[in-house]
Design an enzyme around this catalytic site. Structure first.
Site, mmCIF file in Angstrom:
data_model
loop_
_atom_site.group_PDB
_atom_site.id
_atom_site.type_symbol
_atom_site.label_atom_id
_atom_site.label_comp_id
_atom_site.label_asym_id
_atom_site.label_seq_id
_atom_site.Cartn_x
_atom_site.Cartn_y
_atom_site.Cartn_z
ATOM 1 N N GLY A 86 -36.334 -49.828 -9.609
ATOM 2 C CA GLY A 86 -35.069 -50.257 -9.015
ATOM 3 C C GLY A 86 -33.963 -49.960 -10.004
ATOM 4 N N LYS A 108 -28.372 -69.112 -0.024
ATOM 5 C CA LYS A 108 -28.403 -67.643 0.053
ATOM 6 C C LYS A 108 -27.847 -67.232 1.401
ATOM 7 C CE LYS A 108 -29.694 -64.268 -2.640
ATOM 8 N NZ LYS A 108 -29.679 -64.261 -4.112
ATOM 9 N N GLY A 121 -30.368 -50.270 -9.619
ATOM 10 C CA GLY A 121 -29.036 -50.717 -9.220
ATOM 11 C C GLY A 121 -28.414 -51.474 -10.375
ATOM 12 N N ASN A 122 -27.674 -52.524 -10.044
ATOM 13 C CA ASN A 122 -26.992 -53.300 -11.084
ATOM 14 C C ASN A 122 -27.967 -53.817 -12.136
ATOM 15 O OD1 ASN A 122 -26.311 -56.164 -12.080
ATOM 16 N ND2 ASN A 122 -24.314 -55.366 -11.559
ATOM 17 N N ALA A 123 -29.005 -54.518 -11.695
ATOM 18 C CA ALA A 123 -29.935 -55.144 -12.642
ATOM 19 C C ALA A 123 -30.698 -54.081 -13.442
ATOM 20 C CB ALA A 123 -30.895 -56.058 -11.892
ATOM 21 N N GLY A 124 -31.242 -53.087 -12.759
ATOM 22 C CA GLY A 124 -32.075 -52.077 -13.413
ATOM 23 C C GLY A 124 -31.298 -51.212 -14.401
HETATM 24 P P1 NAD Z 1 -28.606 -53.201 -6.244
HETATM 25 O O1 NAD Z 1 -28.271 -53.083 -4.812
HETATM 26 O O2 NAD Z 1 -27.544 -52.905 -7.240
HETATM 27 O O3 NAD Z 1 -29.847 -52.249 -6.560
HETATM 28 C C1 NAD Z 1 -31.038 -52.270 -5.879
HETATM 29 C C2 NAD Z 1 -31.837 -51.074 -6.377
HETATM 30 O O4 NAD Z 1 -33.162 -51.124 -5.811
HETATM 31 C C3 NAD Z 1 -31.257 -49.719 -5.987
HETATM 32 O O5 NAD Z 1 -31.374 -48.817 -7.062
HETATM 33 C C4 NAD Z 1 -32.178 -49.262 -4.850
HETATM 34 O O6 NAD Z 1 -32.261 -47.846 -4.759
HETATM 35 C C5 NAD Z 1 -33.487 -49.840 -5.321
HETATM 36 N N1 NAD Z 1 -34.457 -49.959 -4.245
HETATM 37 C C6 NAD Z 1 -34.264 -50.374 -2.967
HETATM 38 N N2 NAD Z 1 -35.423 -50.289 -2.281
HETATM 39 C C7 NAD Z 1 -36.337 -49.817 -3.155
HETATM 40 C C8 NAD Z 1 -37.706 -49.512 -3.057
HETATM 41 N N3 NAD Z 1 -38.362 -49.681 -1.907
HETATM 42 N N4 NAD Z 1 -38.350 -49.049 -4.165
HETATM 43 C C9 NAD Z 1 -37.679 -48.885 -5.341
HETATM 44 N N5 NAD Z 1 -36.381 -49.147 -5.492
HETATM 45 C C10 NAD Z 1 -35.732 -49.616 -4.408
HETATM 46 O O7 NAD Z 1 -29.224 -54.657 -6.435
HETATM 47 P P2 NAD Z 1 -29.339 -55.510 -7.768
HETATM 48 O O8 NAD Z 1 -28.177 -56.395 -7.814
HETATM 49 O O9 NAD Z 1 -29.680 -54.628 -8.910
HETATM 50 O O10 NAD Z 1 -30.602 -56.420 -7.394
HETATM 51 C C11 NAD Z 1 -31.942 -55.962 -7.580
HETATM 52 C C12 NAD Z 1 -32.868 -57.152 -7.545
HETATM 53 O O11 NAD Z 1 -32.449 -58.078 -8.535
HETATM 54 C C13 NAD Z 1 -32.876 -57.922 -6.224
HETATM 55 O O12 NAD Z 1 -34.157 -58.457 -5.982
HETATM 56 C C14 NAD Z 1 -31.893 -59.036 -6.469
HETATM 57 O O13 NAD Z 1 -32.127 -60.143 -5.630
HETATM 58 C C15 NAD Z 1 -32.199 -59.321 -7.915
HETATM 59 N N6 NAD Z 1 -31.123 -60.023 -8.613
HETATM 60 C C16 NAD Z 1 -29.920 -59.429 -8.844
HETATM 61 C C17 NAD Z 1 -28.935 -60.145 -9.491
HETATM 62 C C18 NAD Z 1 -27.594 -59.553 -9.840
HETATM 63 O O14 NAD Z 1 -26.786 -60.259 -10.444
HETATM 64 N N7 NAD Z 1 -27.341 -58.297 -9.555
HETATM 65 C C19 NAD Z 1 -29.169 -61.474 -9.859
HETATM 66 C C20 NAD Z 1 -30.414 -62.032 -9.631
HETATM 67 C C21 NAD Z 1 -31.381 -61.288 -8.990
#
Ligand code: NAD
Length: 416
Positions: free
Chosen positions: A217, A105, A219-222
């Site tokens: 959350g 990481k 972002g991408n995942a949500g």
């Molecule tokens: P992202 O940057 O696209 O989105 C993150 C989201 O979390 C945003 O909507 C942000 O506003 C929100 N957020 C930040 N702080 C917050 C808080 N205190 N309370 C509520 N919401 C909050 O990131 P992502 O890629 O969606 O990743 C989100 C999680 O999923 C992370 O833990 C990441 O490690 C995990 N993850 C992502 C992937 C991937 O492929 N995108 C893969 C494995 C794990």
């Protein structure tokens, strides 16, 4: 008990698995720590002409099963311990998915929301210049994580190729399609999570097409979880979503496509028409069938675990649940789909991307979905079987599957 940092949580989770497996002391100690870690300072010229100093990291946790693999997170709260924890979880994640990879990481302590595109590009290239000699398809392959994007991966790949002097697209995954990205990478994390929810629902007799769900959350995942839950499971009602600026709830249901469009337009979910405000904390405690934590680590603790009412909790975020909370949730009968299984769709399609780059031959989307579904389903079944045999919670069962695989590789190499 004083609050644990994410790495202490990761170590505690491993300790529990090592004890349950009766792992020998040397292997246990080997798996408790990153094999290599890099901390460095990046001076970057900002648009105002001044130089800003960024703290940056790359942790290579364990490469016994193959090259290190793991994303790069840009976040103001990034620390070496967050990166270590995420690298450990990547090791368990690639192992639980039976991918021929290790875990790594990276990160930069920064706030990309306050940076221009030019500043981000200079930071991305600076990061690669320092770690380039540690990277490559046979060493270590980064990818996106929180607040890093396909565009950032493209700059990083370009910088790397300038340094080594030849094409090497497999050095980084999560690239744009035009630069060797894989079909299906953008929604892979959420898609994998929803496949696992589908399998888990069968084991608890829940009809996912009738289930209510909430997402922390966005972002991408949500965002992809919001739409794919309905698409893959043939129904379901989204009740609430939140992001860093706050959340919204509508018990009659929120249209997933509309709230995604609203978020993309306004940058927030707050103010979504027809919905009431809800805090991030209250969202977690809602009476829903499926809860998707998809933001950051450490949000479900011994303080709120007893109030979680979901039947299935699908951890798309990394490390949202503390070890004390795990016990409470298990005793309450909440089926927790642990992060390194539930969100492994991202790294699995990243692995497909690396394979396609190496072969220089690209798969159609239908192949990616089919291969991903097969791997997620098989991994869920392996973990569920271990859980049934050991009568423990799913995270410990997943750890037992992963740690057994990594320990076997370490032993076969003669490390322990
Ligand atoms: P992202 O940057 O696209 O989105 C993150 C989201 O979390 C945003 O909507 C942000 O506003 C929100 N957020 C930040 N702080 C917050 C808080 N205190 N309370 C509520 N919401 C909050 O990131 P992502 O890629 O969606 O990743 C989100 C999680 O999923 C992370 O833990 C990441 O490690 C995990 N993850 C992502 C992937 C991937 O492929 N995108 C893969 C494995 C794990």
């Amino acid at each position: 008990m004083p609050e644990m940092n994410p790495f202490q949580i990761a170590q505690t989770q491993l300790d529990l698995a090592a004890k349950k497996l009766g792992l020998d002391e040397a292997t246990h100690q080997l798996l408790r720590w990153p094999m290599r870690e890099y901390r460095f300072i990046l001076p970057v010229k900002m648009d105002n002409g001044k130089t800003r100093i960024f703290h940056a990291y790359r942790v290579q946790y364990n490469d016994a099963r193959g090259p290190n693999k793991g994303g790069i997170r840009w976040h103001p709260d990034e620390t070496i311990d967050t990166v270590r924890a995420l690298a450990a979880w990547m090791t368990w994640k690639t192992a639980v998915m039976d991918l021929p990879l290790g875990g790594g990481k990276g990160g930069v302590t920064c706030n990309p929301k306050e940076m221009s595109e030019g500043e981000k590009e200079r930071l991305a290239r600076a990061w690669i210049r320092v770690v380039a000699r540690e990277l490559g398809v046979h060493r270590d392959v980064p990818a996106p994580d929180v607040y890093t994007t396909p565009q950032i991966m493209a700059w990083m790949m370009d910088e790397y190729e300038h340094i080594v002097g030849h094409s090497h697209p497999g050095v980084i995954t999560g690239k744009p399609l035009a630069l060797g990205g894989s079909q299906g990478r953008n929604d892979a994390t959420a898609r994998g999570g929803v496949y696992v929810v589908r399998e888990a629902a069968k084991t608890v007799g829940l009809d996912p097409a009738k289930a209510t769900y909430a997402i922390q959350g966005f972002g991408n995942a949500g965002q992809f979880a919001a739409t794919l839950h309905r698409e893959i499971l043939g129904g379901g009602k989204l009740i609430a979503v939140s992001d860093s600026r706050g959340g919204v709830i509508n018990r009659s249901g929120i249209d997933p496509e509309k709230i995604v469009a609203y978020k993309l337009e306004t940058g927030q979910v707050k103010g979504f028409p027809g919905a009431e405000p809800i805090s991030n904390e209250a969202l977690l405690e809602l009476d829903v069938d499926v809860l998707y934590p998809a933001a950051l680590e450490g949000v479900i603790t011994d303080k709120n675990a007893a109030k979680i009412k979901a039947k299935i909790m699908c951890e798309l975020a990394n490390g949202p649940t503390t070890p004390e909370a795990d016990e409470i949730l298990f005793n309450k009968g909440v089926l927790v789909l642990p992060d390194f299984l539930a969100n492994a769709g991202g790294v699995t399609v990243s692995y497909f991307e690396q394979v396609q780059n190496t072969y220089n031959y690209y798969w159609p989307l239908s192949d990616v979905y089919a291969q991903l579904d097969r791997r997620m389903t098989e991994s869920f079944k392996a973990v569920h079987k271990m859980q049934q045999q050991t009568k423990t919670h799913m995270r410990l069962a997943a750890y037992m599957v992963s740690v057994t695989r990594v320990a076997e590789a370490c032993k076969l190499r003669g490390w322990v």
